[in-house]
Design a protein around this motif. Structure first.
Motif, PDB file in Angstrom:
ATOM      1  N   SER A  99       0.909  -1.174  -0.130  1.00 11.59           N
ATOM      2  CA  SER A  99       0.052  -0.048  -0.087  1.00 11.59           C
ATOM      3  C   SER A  99       0.803   1.076   0.002  1.00 11.59           C
ATOM      4  O   SER A  99       2.006   1.191   0.219  1.00 11.59           O
ATOM      5  CB  SER A  99      -0.957  -0.066   1.318  1.00 11.59           C
ATOM      6  OG  SER A  99      -0.018   0.270   2.417  1.00 11.59           O
ATOM      7  N   SER A 100       0.444   2.350  -0.308  1.00 10.80           N
ATOM      8  CA  SER A 100       1.092   3.935  -0.366  1.00 10.80           C
ATOM      9  C   SER A 100       1.738   3.871   1.110  1.00 10.80           C
ATOM     10  O   SER A 100       2.930   4.434   1.155  1.00 10.80           O
ATOM     11  CB  SER A 100       0.198   4.852  -0.621  1.00 10.80           C
ATOM     12  OG  SER A 100      -0.262   4.724  -2.038  1.00 10.80           O
ATOM     13  N   SER A 101       1.125   3.736   2.280  1.00 11.26           N
ATOM     14  CA  SER A 101       1.628   3.860   3.606  1.00 11.26           C
ATOM     15  C   SER A 101       2.849   2.953   3.596  1.00 11.26           C
ATOM     16  O   SER A 101       3.854   3.150   4.372  1.00 11.26           O
ATOM     17  CB  SER A 101       0.716   3.878   4.638  1.00 11.26           C
ATOM     18  OG  SER A 101      -0.279   4.878   4.465  1.00 11.26           O
ATOM     19  N   GLU A 102       2.733   1.542   3.080  1.00 13.15           N
ATOM     20  CA  GLU A 102       3.825   0.684   3.513  1.00 13.15           C
ATOM     21  C   GLU A 102       4.989   1.027   2.418  1.00 13.15           C
ATOM     22  O   GLU A 102       6.028   0.921   2.900  1.00 13.15           O
ATOM     23  CB  GLU A 102       2.951  -0.556   2.962  1.00 13.15           C
ATOM     24  CG  GLU A 102       2.317  -1.393   3.897  1.00 13.15           C
ATOM     25  CD  GLU A 102       1.534  -2.570   3.665  1.00 13.15           C
ATOM     26  OE1 GLU A 102       1.150  -3.339   4.501  1.00 13.15           O
ATOM     27  OE2 GLU A 102       1.447  -2.709   2.212  1.00 13.15           O
ATOM     28  N   LEU A 104       6.126   4.037   1.659  1.00 14.49           N
ATOM     29  CA  LEU A 104       6.474   5.186   2.539  1.00 14.49           C
ATOM     30  C   LEU A 104       7.463   4.521   3.503  1.00 14.49           C
ATOM     31  O   LEU A 104       8.545   5.087   3.793  1.00 14.49           O
ATOM     32  CB  LEU A 104       5.600   6.183   2.851  1.00 14.49           C
ATOM     33  CG  LEU A 104       6.196   7.503   3.476  1.00 14.49           C
ATOM     34  CD1 LEU A 104       7.049   8.238   2.457  1.00 14.49           C
ATOM     35  CD2 LEU A 104       5.137   8.589   3.659  1.00 14.49           C
ATOM     36  N   GLY A 105       6.912   3.696   4.264  1.00 12.47           N
ATOM     37  CA  GLY A 105       7.795   3.133   5.380  1.00 12.47           C
ATOM     38  C   GLY A 105       8.970   2.436   4.905  1.00 12.47           C
ATOM     39  O   GLY A 105       9.763   2.354   5.397  1.00 12.47           O
ATOM     40  N   THR A 158      -0.161   9.870   0.852  1.00 16.06           N
ATOM     41  CA  THR A 158      -0.154   8.958   2.354  1.00 16.06           C
ATOM     42  C   THR A 158      -0.716  10.033   3.210  1.00 16.06           C
ATOM     43  O   THR A 158      -1.391   9.664   4.237  1.00 16.06           O
ATOM     44  CB  THR A 158       0.838   8.062   2.304  1.00 16.06           C
ATOM     45  OG1 THR A 158       2.071   8.938   2.475  1.00 16.06           O
ATOM     46  CG2 THR A 158       1.165   7.218   1.125  1.00 16.06           C
ATOM     47  N   ARG A 159      -0.046  11.195   3.250  1.00 12.53           N
ATOM     48  CA  ARG A 159       0.110  12.011   4.427  1.00 12.53           C
ATOM     49  C   ARG A 159      -0.960  13.396   4.272  1.00 12.53           C
ATOM     50  O   ARG A 159      -1.028  13.946   5.259  1.00 12.53           O
ATOM     51  CB  ARG A 159       1.407  12.462   5.017  1.00 12.53           C
ATOM     52  CG  ARG A 159       2.176  11.294   5.378  1.00 12.53           C
ATOM     53  CD  ARG A 159       2.151  10.747   6.730  1.00 12.53           C
ATOM     54  NE  ARG A 159       0.692  10.022   6.963  1.00 12.53           N
ATOM     55  CZ  ARG A 159       0.357   8.665   6.690  1.00 12.53           C
ATOM     56  NH1 ARG A 159       1.324   7.984   6.633  1.00 12.53           N
ATOM     57  NH2 ARG A 159      -0.641   8.250   6.738  1.00 12.53           N
ATOM     58  N   ILE A 213       5.539   8.443  10.213  1.00 15.25           N
ATOM     59  CA  ILE A 213       4.367   7.714   9.303  1.00 15.25           C
ATOM     60  C   ILE A 213       3.280   7.217  10.195  1.00 15.25           C
ATOM     61  O   ILE A 213       3.525   6.579  11.286  1.00 15.25           O
ATOM     62  CB  ILE A 213       4.835   6.537   8.464  1.00 15.25           C
ATOM     63  CG1 ILE A 213       5.968   7.212   7.283  1.00 15.25           C
ATOM     64  CG2 ILE A 213       3.420   6.002   7.836  1.00 15.25           C
ATOM     65  CD1 ILE A 213       6.583   6.138   6.585  1.00 15.25           C
ATOM     66  N   ASN A 214       2.005   7.570  10.185  1.00 22.69           N
ATOM     67  CA  ASN A 214       1.014   7.406  10.951  1.00 22.69           C
ATOM     68  C   ASN A 214       0.487   5.827  10.677  1.00 22.69           C
ATOM     69  O   ASN A 214       0.062   5.516   9.859  1.00 22.69           O
ATOM     70  CB  ASN A 214      -0.057   8.427  10.662  1.00 22.69           C
ATOM     71  CG  ASN A 214      -1.220   8.102  11.623  1.00 22.69           C
ATOM     72  OD1 ASN A 214      -1.297   6.948  12.430  1.00 22.69           O
ATOM     73  ND2 ASN A 214      -2.536   8.918  11.755  1.00 22.69           N
ATOM     74  N   THR A 215       1.062   4.991  11.429  1.00 21.05           N
ATOM     75  CA  THR A 215       0.983   3.544  11.224  1.00 21.05           C
ATOM     76  C   THR A 215      -0.343   3.188  11.563  1.00 21.05           C
ATOM     77  O   THR A 215      -0.607   1.991  11.263  1.00 21.05           O
ATOM     78  CB  THR A 215       2.036   2.779  12.057  1.00 21.05           C
ATOM     79  OG1 THR A 215       1.770   3.065  13.530  1.00 21.05           O
ATOM     80  CG2 THR A 215       3.312   2.823  11.557  1.00 21.05           C
ATOM     81  N   ASP A 217      -3.045   3.995  10.102  1.00 16.80           N
ATOM     82  CA  ASP A 217      -3.757   4.046   9.089  1.00 16.80           C
ATOM     83  C   ASP A 217      -4.186   2.739   8.345  1.00 16.80           C
ATOM     84  O   ASP A 217      -3.080   1.862   8.430  1.00 16.80           O
ATOM     85  CB  ASP A 217      -3.038   4.972   7.689  1.00 16.80           C
ATOM     86  CG  ASP A 217      -3.229   6.502   8.063  1.00 16.80           C
ATOM     87  OD1 ASP A 217      -3.732   6.930   8.871  1.00 16.80           O
ATOM     88  OD2 ASP A 217      -2.489   7.084   7.344  1.00 16.80           O
TER      89      ASP A 217
END
Length: 217
Positions: A99-102, A104-105, A158-159, A213-215, A217
């Motif tokens: 995913s986008s958040s993953e 970025l992490g 993502t943010r 990153i806001n984990t 989400d």
């Protein structure tokens, strides 16, 4: 009947190959010496002869292989960022499944692990980022801007950060992923720990992902 190359025809090819190999070894030695010296002393603080001595090669071989110190400096920068791009490209297939958040992490972790292995990149950038030189612009135009543009797009996605907010996020991320490894000697003297030890690198990456990153989400 098959033609068998004469002994005299084989020897020149071997000589050419050995000459090419020696040239590649010499170039690699000069680039490695340049990484060490440019990152520690800056471009203006290093002479061509000092690079040759550090590389353990004969006088004037820098000019022979790279024309001048400026060309060697570019080769050093291209080599460092080339390794980074190669390592990142090897992971593109994995990123496509995230995913986008993953993603970025994953990128934040990648920066941490890369800087732990290559602290010379951060040190080199620190030498150049305080002055508006051709060297800083070379790094930005050829290596930094393309990656930063892609990162900005992902952070906005993502943010939800706009350009102004991203500027702060970017420099927090860049500083936080690199400084502890660039300042390894201070860290060891101050805290008696080696920041490049595997468990320390992993813990540093975990903390930064959690902070940046806001984990949830």
């Amino acid at each position: 009947m098959a033609h068998t190359p004469s002994h005299s025809a084989v020897l020149p090819k071997k000589r050419v190959r050995r000459t090419q190999e020696r040239a590649e070894i010499t170039r690699a030695k000069l680039i490695d010496a340049g990484k060490e010296l440019f990152s520690k002393q800056g471009f203006d603080g290093v002479s061509a002869r000092e690079i040759e001595v550090t590389a353990g090669v004969k006088r004037n071989l820098l000019a022979y292989h790279f024309s001048d110190k400026e060309t060697l400096w570019k080769a050093v920068v291209d080599a460092i960022y080339g390794v980074m791009k190669s390592e990142f490209d090897q992971r593109l297939a994995v990123l496509k499944e995230m995913s986008s958040s993953e993603r970025l992490g994953f990128i934040v972790r990648f920066y941490v692990y890369f800087h732990a292995r290559h602290p010379e990149l951060s040190r080199l950038m620190s030498q150049e980022a305080t002055q508006n030189s051709w060297r800083m612009l070379y790094m930005i135009d050829n290596h930094i801007r393309p990656a930063t543009a892609a990162m900005e797009k992902l952070v906005k996605e993502t943010r939800g950060l706009d350009r102004e907010a991203f500027v702060h996020w970017y420099y927090i991320m860049i500083s936080a992923t690199a400084t502890i490894f660039s300042f390894a000697s201070e860290c060891q003297a101050l805290f008696q720990v080696d920041p490049c030890e595997e468990s320390m690198v992993e813990a540093h990456a975990d903390m930064l992902v959690s902070m940046l990153i806001n984990t949830n989400d």
